[in-house]
Scaffold this motif. Sequence first.
Motif: not given
Length: 360
Positions: A270-278, A9-17, A226-235
């Motif tokens: 397809x599953x291959x689409x997912x593997x490619x982008x993740x 996942x190339x896009x994650x907001x960890x919040x620490x520090x 679309x090259x990647x799926x990314x969450x932008x996990x922003x809690x």
Amino acid sequence: MLELPGLIDPHVHVREPGQTHKEDWDTVTQAALAGGVTTILAMPNTKPPIFDASTLDLALNAAKSKARCDYAQFLGAGPDNADTAAALAPQTAGLKMYLDSTFGELRLDDMTLWMPHFEKFPKDYPIVLHSESRTMAAGILFAAVYDRPIHIAHVSLKEEILLIKAAKERGIKVTCEVCPHHLFLTADSSSLTLGEGRRGEGRREVRPRLAGKEDVEALWQNLDVIDCFATDHAPHTLAEKDSDNPPPGFPGLETLLPLLLIAVDDGRLTIDDVIKRLHTNPRRIFNIPEQPETWIEVDETAEYEIKAADQFTRCGWTPFDGWKVKGKVRKVVLRGQVAFEDGKVLAEQGYGRNVRGLES
Ligand code: NCD
Ligand code: ZN
């Protein structure tokens, strides 16, 4: 049982520090493993932001002692850190530039402040742009003018995906990512699980904003762009989301794969689409080394309801609460060790490694 490579996942907001009441390196990497993600790339908009050697140390020291999966840390582009950023590049996931949102020390008021970063940041490390609509077009022009690769974060609009497609066709070095929430929700989604009234409005806030039906359809129609799926996990906590001044952002690590597997189930992916982008594409774009003896096992027949209470993220909610999905991560093996199995995180704090390989 489906066996997939460890997800990236190339896009994650960890919040620490700085904002560990929302999330920290421990809880975010638990959420990652539970979601089948074995490598996260952490965004620099922490408190303080990560923009020089000492703030990078702050983040990497916390990560080194607490992370349970592998990681790298982005550096933020500021108005006067282009030389510093270029020198630190090998220790970073890459450079993150916030081109049209104002963000404390990471504010880039005009294009003269973009130029030194495009001139100096080494071309073999990625520059990731938070840039929407016409600012994104300006970013693509910079990639062409400076002849260097850029990666566009969280593409959400039809005009954006179409311009990226055209830029790729002309050989401009641009890649992009799309978030599951922009593929599965629209601005007026009634399927969005929200509180009533003001609560609902705060919980709907995310950047880029949820878009229209036509935008969502354009993303699905241009999957090959679309090259990647990314969450932008922003809690952010529910109290913050339901406040008078709700911060934008959704958690996403634990809902990433089940949402995409809905689309696999109904034939849109397809599953291959997912593997490619993740896995395959993010590995190439962000120069991530292979993780030996690493895979995830997913029970693609398991049907269940997404529940906020089952999540490892500290923020305590998800916009997909109550959604019925099919496909559950059963087991994650990371570098030969079982890191997650049947709902339990087994990797210890500190097991995670910096993929830029600098820790001793
Ligand atoms: C991000 C966050 O919370 O850090 N929120 C979001 O909605 N994506 C900040 C941002 O990228 O604007
Ligand atoms: Zn973000």
